[in-house]
Design an enzyme around this catalytic site. Sequence first.
Site, PDB file in Angstrom:
ATOM      1  N   LYS A 174     -13.595   7.138  -6.123  1.00  0.00           N
ATOM      2  CA  LYS A 174     -14.907   7.503  -6.912  1.00  0.00           C
ATOM      3  C   LYS A 174     -15.926   8.324  -6.773  1.00  0.00           C
ATOM      4  CE  LYS A 174     -11.792   6.596 -11.198  1.00  0.00           C
ATOM      5  NZ  LYS A 174     -12.338   4.705 -12.555  1.00  0.00           N
ATOM      6  N   SER A 234     -10.514   5.200 -17.868  1.00  0.00           N
ATOM      7  CA  SER A 234     -11.830   5.148 -16.861  1.00  0.00           C
ATOM      8  C   SER A 234     -12.873   6.030 -17.579  1.00  0.00           C
ATOM      9  CB  SER A 234     -11.977   5.428 -15.587  1.00  0.00           C
ATOM     10  OG  SER A 234     -10.866   6.881 -15.562  1.00  0.00           O
ATOM     11  N   GLY A 266       1.091  -1.103   0.667  1.00  0.00           N
ATOM     12  CA  GLY A 266       0.327   0.128  -0.296  1.00  0.00           C
ATOM     13  C   GLY A 266       0.617   1.175  -0.313  1.00  0.00           C
ATOM     14  N   GLY A 307       2.171   5.386   4.833  1.00  0.00           N
ATOM     15  CA  GLY A 307       1.517   6.246   5.505  1.00  0.00           C
ATOM     16  C   GLY A 307       0.057   5.679   5.837  1.00  0.00           C
ATOM     17  N   VAL A 308      -0.198   4.966   5.480  1.00  0.00           N
ATOM     18  CA  VAL A 308      -1.533   3.671   5.664  1.00  0.00           C
ATOM     19  C   VAL A 308      -1.859   2.725   6.706  1.00  0.00           C
ATOM     20  CG1 VAL A 308      -1.988   4.061   3.429  1.00  0.00           C
ATOM     21  CG2 VAL A 308      -1.027   1.930   3.550  1.00  0.00           C
ATOM     22  N   GLY A 309      -0.781   2.771   7.979  1.00  0.00           N
ATOM     23  CA  GLY A 309      -0.977   2.464   9.032  1.00  0.00           C
ATOM     24  C   GLY A 309      -0.183   0.476   8.515  1.00  0.00           C
ATOM     25  N   LYS A 310       0.388   0.794   7.847  1.00  0.00           N
ATOM     26  CA  LYS A 310       1.286  -0.874   7.167  1.00  0.00           C
ATOM     27  C   LYS A 310       2.266  -1.636   8.652  1.00  0.00           C
ATOM     28  CE  LYS A 310       3.412  -0.133   3.343  1.00  0.00           C
ATOM     29  NZ  LYS A 310       2.846   1.524   3.366  1.00  0.00           N
ATOM     30  N   THR A 311       3.090  -0.750   8.955  1.00  0.00           N
ATOM     31  CA  THR A 311       3.889  -1.151  10.111  1.00  0.00           C
ATOM     32  C   THR A 311       3.272  -1.042  11.356  1.00  0.00           C
ATOM     33  OG1 THR A 311       5.525   0.101   9.143  1.00  0.00           O
ATOM     34  CG2 THR A 311       6.455  -0.051  11.968  1.00  0.00           C
TER      35      THR A 311
END
Length: 909
Positions: free
Chosen positions: A842, A799, A463, A466-470
């Site tokens: 979206k 798209s 990802g 900054g999405v919280g993986k760690t």
Amino acid sequence: MAPVRAPTARHRLVARRRLREGGFQTPNGASIQFPLPAYPWQSPLLGPEGNLLIENGDNKNETSGDVDPAKATKADLFPYGVAAKITGVEGRGTGEFTLLVEGVTRIHVEKVIADKAYLEGKVSSYADPALITDSALEELFMSLKLLSRQFVTILRLSSLLPQSSGTPGLSPLLARRLDFYIAKQKYPGALADFMANIVESTYEEKLQILTLIDVKERVAKVIELLDRQVTNIKNSMKITTITATSLPFPMDPDSTKPGKVKPPVKAPGQGVGMPFPPQGGFMGRGGNPDDEQEPNEIEELQKRLDAARLSPEAAKIADREIKRLKKIHPAQAEYAVTRTYLETLAEIPWTATTDDRLGPDTLNRARKQLDDDHYGLDKVKKRLLEYLAVLRLKQAINDDVDIQIKQIEQELGVGSENGKEDAAQPAAVDLTVDEKVKAGGAKLEALKNRRMVDKSPILLLVGPPGVGKTSLARSVATALGRKFHRISLGGVRDEAEIRGHRRTYVAAMPGLVVQGLKKVGVANPVFLLDEIDKVGGSSIHGDPSAAMLEVLDPEQNHNFTDHYVNIPIDLSKVLFIATANSLDTIPAPLLDRMETIYIPGYTTLEKRHIAMQHLVPKQLRVNGLDESQVSFTPEVVSKIIESYTREAGVRNLEREISSVARGKAVEFADAKDSGHPENYNPQLTVDDLEKFLGIEKFEEEIAEKTSRPGIVTGLVAYSSGGNGSILFIEVADMPGNGSVQLTGKLGDVLKESVEVALTWVKAHAYELGLTQSPNENIMKDRSIHVHCPSGAVPKDGPSSGISQAIALISLFSGKAVPSTMAMTGEISLRGRITAVGGIKEKLIGALRAGVKTVLLPAQNRKDVKDLPQEVKDGLEIIHVSHIWEAIRYVWPDGQWPSEHDYPSVESRL
């Protein structure tokens, strides 16, 4: 060279005069008389380079008497001395001078003839003969050479002893030079004088050698001194073989000074010893019986190895290394290498584990832990809960098997005892007991095979930053009750950093995996392999990504071998969680070994929830405020998210919230310091943000209130992840030659989408009512211009195909598209609408922009299930599979043919 204390003016005058006069020559074997100034020096003998050979030049010679050269009389002179030539005078900043002198010949003072500014007397010089004419002298000379070289060799080996032992020694370079000098020396007297200053002797013995004019007597005396010291050395210790591990004797440097000759120390069962025996003995044995430092260290190391419960192979190697360590002296480099290796073996957790908290409430507790630490991320949480559930079931099965194994072992033990007690009974009874034992053993083996082996999964969280993986990996460790360790792989370019360095290298050390095990101290931790996509590729230092293959292979990592440890280590109990921002740079074999879980960026709604529940309270605490002093409303947080950040994670959002909190802290402090706290307003408004954060960095697109032909609202998801918005498609026509102009910093894929849409419209212009004849070209004498606003922002992707087609139809037909309607989907030449990505982002952006109706590809129906409920309630979502369906929804009042009326031709191979 010798330092002179407090020189007077008359001394300096004499020194200058003698320096100008230069030296003198003495014929070999002659004895002449001449006047010469005499100085009773208070300094020890120095070498040609100005360095002491053995002694410390700063210490005073205690037996020579405290004679001040400025006050010396003829009574202070020794009858024999050395005539020296002054070669230089060096000044010191302290007012002292240093004379550089070179010895010329041995002299005898016959008579002192002047006692004024300096002592001057008549002396006789004695020069050694240049040729050896006596066979006895030649034999003594050869013995002196042999004994001298042997003595220098022992001094060279003395340098291997630790400095704390007080044993003097010679560096290998100096020892080689001395050995070369001795071997090349042709004059017995010169060699005897030289060795007399190296060998351990009293000051009186040195003076005695100075008085020996006869070379044969002088050589014999020096041989006596050398033989005495070498004999003392051999009697004090056993030097059996000079090998790479053998060590020399100690020698007290003070014993070489006049008046400080110490009696040798005798040890039980030994001959004459030396004043300071080396610590730890030689060859790893012996030494001072009272000094137990090294034996205690090895004993302590042995206890640590026993407590570590090594694997059988590791225990075998550890025993071998311990035996080697006992035979190595602590001063040798190999001792430290072996000891460090054994300490590493003792620190590796071979069997130590932490008990997983797998009780009846395991799943509920883990679910609560993950929900408290992270909002959203349902797919990741689901996979982790599945792992915990499997782990819980395996442990329950193993517990039941262990109980049955224990019962069978007890029964077998009782049966064996009964068999021993009834040994005198008939053989039939013995056969019954044997059959029971065999049956029990087979059952026991079957139960052991039923035990479930825990093979931890290897997860890869992919990802944007900054999405919280760690933090998610840390939450897993907390939920399991395991220890957590993070290994940063970003920038690793050397394979040895993963597998370790081989012990043959200087400063070798284990790899990152073994170091992590040593740090946590257990065999079942949670390892976070951070930034695995940034590991270096193949180079002259190896391939680190290839080294990770064994670490991350569940079928192989139970037998992982580090280059430094060189013993198989079980990594199957370690829960590996890797993180990456992209899969493009991860080699395919390595990617195949990991279970990939995608973590998309947070949506605006998720960011708002995270900010209100976590980020705002955290930043208020950090900046010394509380909720009563600053009030963040959801509207303020949403404005920060939409106008000041555009990211997948929440790092920049936290920085912006921190900036606002600091600004409010300044206002609160000013109001409090001014004595008017009532002037402070804790309530934050949207209008206050510009004061703290400046002008808006990003402008949100809002659906227009009026609609015009040629303008369609499309949908876009930003590449940074987490955010989506609307995108206007503007088409205009003009007289021309059928050309198409594209602007708005469009990518190649987006340009191709425009061409596909235009081709479909031109092919179906008659059915759409745009031309009067099927053969008429709608683009004849006409050119069009397609533009996407925000021209500085790059745009790409397929798209917008449906939006481009509807915009062209709207332009050519003059029918406007409702301004509250948006659409997204890829179009094919057959008019099919196919699936696209980023539906969640979206639609959230569309709702925020004021859109009411959205046209989506029918293939994206599954993505709508993941939408937040408020998005589902706020939007009318229509699924279409063909462009004709979309046209009927856009202009329901028109008469349009159905898709089946105009089937397309498909080729099948």
